[in-house]
Scaffold this motif. Structure first.
Motif, PDB file in Angstrom:
ATOM      1  N   ALA A  74      25.062  51.253  12.064  1.00  0.00           N
ATOM      2  CA  ALA A  74      25.196  51.694  10.674  1.00  0.00           C
ATOM      3  C   ALA A  74      24.644  53.093  10.425  1.00  0.00           C
ATOM      4  CB  ALA A  74      24.479  50.703   9.752  1.00  0.00           C
ATOM      5  N   SER A  75      24.010  53.707  11.419  1.00  0.00           N
ATOM      6  CA  SER A  75      23.334  54.981  11.204  1.00  0.00           C
ATOM      7  C   SER A  75      24.313  56.109  10.894  1.00  0.00           C
ATOM      8  CB  SER A  75      22.517  55.348  12.444  1.00  0.00           C
ATOM      9  OG  SER A  75      21.961  56.644  12.301  1.00  0.00           O
ATOM     10  N   ASP A  76      23.946  56.950   9.924  1.00  0.00           N
ATOM     11  CA  ASP A  76      24.758  58.116   9.602  1.00  0.00           C
ATOM     12  C   ASP A  76      24.376  59.331  10.449  1.00  0.00           C
ATOM     13  OD1 ASP A  76      22.299  58.726   8.531  1.00  0.00           O
ATOM     14  OD2 ASP A  76      23.012  59.053   6.484  1.00  0.00           O
ATOM     15  N   ARG A  77      23.437  59.146  11.385  1.00  0.00           N
ATOM     16  CA  ARG A  77      23.046  60.239  12.269  1.00  0.00           C
ATOM     17  C   ARG A  77      23.828  60.238  13.575  1.00  0.00           C
ATOM     18  NH1 ARG A  77      16.619  61.603  11.627  1.00  0.00           N
ATOM     19  NH2 ARG A  77      16.569  61.606   9.353  1.00  0.00           N
ATOM     20  N   LEU A  78      24.658  59.220  13.779  1.00  0.00           N
ATOM     21  CA  LEU A  78      25.486  59.126  14.972  1.00  0.00           C
ATOM     22  C   LEU A  78      26.948  59.026  14.568  1.00  0.00           C
ATOM     23  CD1 LEU A  78      23.430  56.540  17.073  1.00  0.00           C
ATOM     24  CD2 LEU A  78      23.303  59.037  17.168  1.00  0.00           C
ATOM     25  N   HIS A  79      27.812  59.564  15.405  1.00  0.00           N
ATOM     26  CA  HIS A  79      29.248  59.548  15.103  1.00  0.00           C
ATOM     27  C   HIS A  79      30.017  59.194  16.378  1.00  0.00           C
ATOM     28  CE1 HIS A  79      28.331  61.422  11.235  1.00  0.00           C
ATOM     29  NE2 HIS A  79      27.563  62.270  11.899  1.00  0.00           N
ATOM     30  N   GLY A  80      30.805  58.130  16.295  1.00  0.00           N
ATOM     31  CA  GLY A  80      31.595  57.689  17.431  1.00  0.00           C
ATOM     32  C   GLY A  80      31.003  56.468  18.097  1.00  0.00           C
ATOM     33  N   SER A  81      31.881  55.598  18.597  1.00  0.00           N
ATOM     34  CA  SER A  81      31.420  54.340  19.194  1.00  0.00           C
ATOM     35  C   SER A  81      30.724  54.566  20.529  1.00  0.00           C
ATOM     36  CB  SER A  81      32.613  53.391  19.374  1.00  0.00           C
ATOM     37  OG  SER A  81      33.613  53.991  20.195  1.00  0.00           O
ATOM     38  N   GLY A  82      31.178  55.553  21.300  1.00  0.00           N
ATOM     39  CA  GLY A  82      30.579  55.788  22.601  1.00  0.00           C
ATOM     40  C   GLY A  82      29.109  56.149  22.525  1.00  0.00           C
ATOM     41  N   VAL A  83      28.772  57.056  21.629  1.00  0.00           N
ATOM     42  CA  VAL A  83      27.384  57.488  21.514  1.00  0.00           C
ATOM     43  C   VAL A  83      26.516  56.370  20.938  1.00  0.00           C
ATOM     44  CG1 VAL A  83      27.519  58.493  19.188  1.00  0.00           C
ATOM     45  CG2 VAL A  83      25.955  59.471  20.875  1.00  0.00           C
TER      46      VAL A  83
ATOM     47  N   LEU B 175      26.979  53.130  21.556  1.00  0.00           N
ATOM     48  CA  LEU B 175      26.734  52.202  22.659  1.00  0.00           C
ATOM     49  C   LEU B 175      25.655  52.741  23.601  1.00  0.00           C
ATOM     50  CD1 LEU B 175      30.372  51.030  23.468  1.00  0.00           C
ATOM     51  CD2 LEU B 175      28.558  49.730  22.322  1.00  0.00           C
ATOM     52  N   LYS B 176      25.667  54.056  23.825  1.00  0.00           N
ATOM     53  CA  LYS B 176      24.614  54.651  24.645  1.00  0.00           C
ATOM     54  C   LYS B 176      23.242  54.442  24.008  1.00  0.00           C
ATOM     55  CE  LYS B 176      27.406  58.357  26.696  1.00  0.00           C
ATOM     56  NZ  LYS B 176      27.576  59.828  26.784  1.00  0.00           N
ATOM     57  N   ALA B 177      23.171  54.648  22.693  1.00  0.00           N
ATOM     58  CA  ALA B 177      21.893  54.461  21.998  1.00  0.00           C
ATOM     59  C   ALA B 177      21.421  53.016  22.096  1.00  0.00           C
ATOM     60  CB  ALA B 177      22.033  54.878  20.533  1.00  0.00           C
ATOM     61  N   ILE B 178      22.338  52.066  21.990  1.00  0.00           N
ATOM     62  CA  ILE B 178      21.967  50.651  22.082  1.00  0.00           C
ATOM     63  C   ILE B 178      21.483  50.319  23.500  1.00  0.00           C
ATOM     64  CG2 ILE B 178      22.888  48.298  22.022  1.00  0.00           C
ATOM     65  CD1 ILE B 178      24.683  49.211  19.693  1.00  0.00           C
ATOM     66  N   ALA B 179      22.096  50.914  24.523  1.00  0.00           N
ATOM     67  CA  ALA B 179      21.642  50.673  25.894  1.00  0.00           C
ATOM     68  C   ALA B 179      20.210  51.148  26.083  1.00  0.00           C
ATOM     69  CB  ALA B 179      22.577  51.377  26.872  1.00  0.00           C
ATOM     70  N   VAL B 180      19.888  52.321  25.554  1.00  0.00           N
ATOM     71  CA  VAL B 180      18.519  52.827  25.661  1.00  0.00           C
ATOM     72  C   VAL B 180      17.573  51.961  24.846  1.00  0.00           C
ATOM     73  CG1 VAL B 180      17.014  54.801  25.219  1.00  0.00           C
ATOM     74  CG2 VAL B 180      19.301  55.172  26.132  1.00  0.00           C
ATOM     75  N   LEU B 181      18.020  51.533  23.669  1.00  0.00           N
ATOM     76  CA  LEU B 181      17.223  50.642  22.825  1.00  0.00           C
ATOM     77  C   LEU B 181      16.806  49.395  23.610  1.00  0.00           C
ATOM     78  CD1 LEU B 181      16.189  49.505  20.041  1.00  0.00           C
ATOM     79  CD2 LEU B 181      18.526  48.639  19.718  1.00  0.00           C
ATOM     80  N   CYS B 182      17.758  48.761  24.296  1.00  0.00           N
ATOM     81  CA  CYS B 182      17.444  47.547  25.059  1.00  0.00           C
ATOM     82  C   CYS B 182      16.421  47.840  26.154  1.00  0.00           C
ATOM     83  CB  CYS B 182      18.717  46.988  25.681  1.00  0.00           C
ATOM     84  SG  CYS B 182      19.935  46.377  24.471  1.00  0.00           S
ATOM     85  N   ALA B 183      16.620  48.931  26.898  1.00  0.00           N
ATOM     86  CA  ALA B 183      15.696  49.266  27.987  1.00  0.00           C
ATOM     87  C   ALA B 183      14.298  49.534  27.464  1.00  0.00           C
ATOM     88  CB  ALA B 183      16.235  50.481  28.751  1.00  0.00           C
ATOM     89  N   VAL B 184      14.187  50.270  26.365  1.00  0.00           N
ATOM     90  CA  VAL B 184      12.870  50.637  25.829  1.00  0.00           C
ATOM     91  C   VAL B 184      12.153  49.411  25.279  1.00  0.00           C
ATOM     92  CG1 VAL B 184      11.714  51.922  23.987  1.00  0.00           C
ATOM     93  CG2 VAL B 184      13.477  53.032  25.362  1.00  0.00           C
ATOM     94  N   ARG B 185      12.856  48.548  24.559  1.00  0.00           N
ATOM     95  CA  ARG B 185      12.191  47.380  23.979  1.00  0.00           C
ATOM     96  C   ARG B 185      11.708  46.425  25.059  1.00  0.00           C
ATOM     97  NH1 ARG B 185      13.275  47.506  18.309  1.00  0.00           N
ATOM     98  NH2 ARG B 185      13.231  49.763  17.938  1.00  0.00           N
ATOM     99  N   VAL B 186      12.473  46.246  26.123  1.00  0.00           N
ATOM    100  CA  VAL B 186      12.023  45.400  27.226  1.00  0.00           C
ATOM    101  C   VAL B 186      10.784  46.013  27.875  1.00  0.00           C
ATOM    102  CG1 VAL B 186      12.600  44.544  29.530  1.00  0.00           C
ATOM    103  CG2 VAL B 186      14.265  44.365  27.669  1.00  0.00           C
ATOM    104  N   HIS B 187      10.820  47.310  28.104  1.00  0.00           N
ATOM    105  CA  HIS B 187       9.660  47.977  28.707  1.00  0.00           C
ATOM    106  C   HIS B 187       8.428  47.841  27.828  1.00  0.00           C
ATOM    107  CE1 HIS B 187       7.406  50.997  30.978  1.00  0.00           C
ATOM    108  NE2 HIS B 187       7.014  51.464  29.803  1.00  0.00           N
ATOM    109  N   ARG B 188       8.584  48.034  26.529  1.00  0.00           N
ATOM    110  CA  ARG B 188       7.445  47.923  25.618  1.00  0.00           C
ATOM    111  C   ARG B 188       6.837  46.529  25.658  1.00  0.00           C
ATOM    112  NH1 ARG B 188       9.344  49.857  19.811  1.00  0.00           N
ATOM    113  NH2 ARG B 188       7.279  48.987  19.326  1.00  0.00           N
TER     114      ARG B 188
END
Length: 321
Positions: A253-262, A264-277
């Motif tokens: 829902a963020s208005d700071r990102l545009h396009g589905s590809g970017v 999905l990349k953000a969500i992939a990093v989100l998953c990695a960071v939350r698991v690490h934390r």
């Protein structure tokens, strides 16, 4: 006068960009001073500072950005103290906004501004920058929900700073701890979106992990000794894991990102960071760990742990080394 205070440790190129942005402020130069406090760099930034007339260089041997900022405050002559980090760049009207809102706000107000991810004009967002555009430096959230401002973009009157006292050392999150004391003395924080500085995104997942390792060590040190802190700590770690799903919706829902590809990349990093934390938090139940600031990727463990991280980096398409 406004005194701009910049703690520095081994970031000469970033400091150069920061000082250039301060040279370009719309506020008249006689209205502010700039103080860089080096905290033990391998090579003190004398040449960088010398290239910017009027900028003063101080030294602080006690480690940590908090002590470095305290040294800057001690050397400052301004009625308003404006804090920015060495790896940030101020928008041209940053100090004009600091001055304006300091005059418009009631006495006892601490201003915290907006920190945005910086990137060259027309450059595409990589996975890390996409993630940080949504989740990094959320000063509005810090101020309005948690009652404190990050010190990468904060302004306070000298009188109010003296009421609260100096920043704490490296063992705690000095901005959060200072904010808690400020609230107890009757000060209030105000989110000021017109105060804008930019921070470059981190270069890899390793750098994100290093940042969170430092923050988690701070939070653990601050939590220890409180009632049922171990149970609360475990619960928080599990909540961080559970937060992936709702925060993935935030990315979509963020208005700071545009396009589905970017996204999905953000969500992939989100998953990695939350698991690490979450995993790092649980590992901290075994005892305290030393805290350092500006940790390089060289500090990431080698062997199997690093192999796991490198694998995750390749999966999200960010540089591994």
């Amino acid at each position: 006068m406004i005194s701009v205070i910049i703690p520095h440790l081994n970031q000469p190129d970033a400091l150069e960009a920061c000082l250039r942005s301060l040279d370009a402020q719309t506020l008249p130069r006689h209205s502010y001073e700039v103080i860089v406090v080096d905290n033990g760099s391998a090579t003190p930034p004398k040449d960088v500072v010398a290239g910017h007339p009027g900028v003063r260089l101080q030294q602080e041997s006690h480690p940590g950005p908090g002590p470095a900022r305290n040294a800057g405050v001690a050397a400052a002559s301004g009625e308003i103290l404006a804090f920015i980090d060495a790896d940030c760049r101020a928008r041209q009207d940053w100090l004009s906004s600091v001055l304006r809102w300091s005059q418009l706000s009631p006495a006892g107000t601490v201003l915290g501004g907006d920190v945005r991810i910086w990137r060259p004009e027309n450059a595409k967002l990589d996975a890390i920058a996409a993630y940080e555009s949504v989740f990094a430096y959320r000063f509005k959230l810090y101020i309005e929900r948690h009652g404190y401002s990050g010190t990468g973009n904060m302004a306070v009157s000298r009188r109010d700073f003296d009421r609260v006292g100096p920043f704490a050392g490296i063992d705690v999150a000095e901005d959060m701890e200072w904010g808690q004391r400020a609230l107890r003395t009757g000060l209030r924080f105000r989110y000021t979106p017109e105060m804008i500085v930019f921070h470059p995104s981190r270069g890899s997942l390793l750098e994100l992990y290093a940042k969170w390792d430092r923050h988690i060590a701070h939070y653990r040190n601050m939590a220890e000794g409180k009632p049922l802190w171990r149970l609360r700590w475990i619960a928080q770690a599990l909540l961080i894991l559970a937060s992936v799903a709702p925060n993935a919706l935030t990315v979509l829902a963020s208005d700071r990102l545009h396009g589905s590809g970017v996204r999905l990349k953000a969500i992939a990093v989100l998953c990695a960071v939350r698991v690490h934390r979450a995993m790092t938090m649980l590992s901290h139940l075994q005892g305290r760990r030393a805290v350092a600031w500006n940790v390089s990727e060289a500090a990431i463990p080698s062997g199997a742990a690093k192999g796991t991280i490198v694998s995750q980096l390749r999966q999200v398409g960010t540089p591994a080394e």
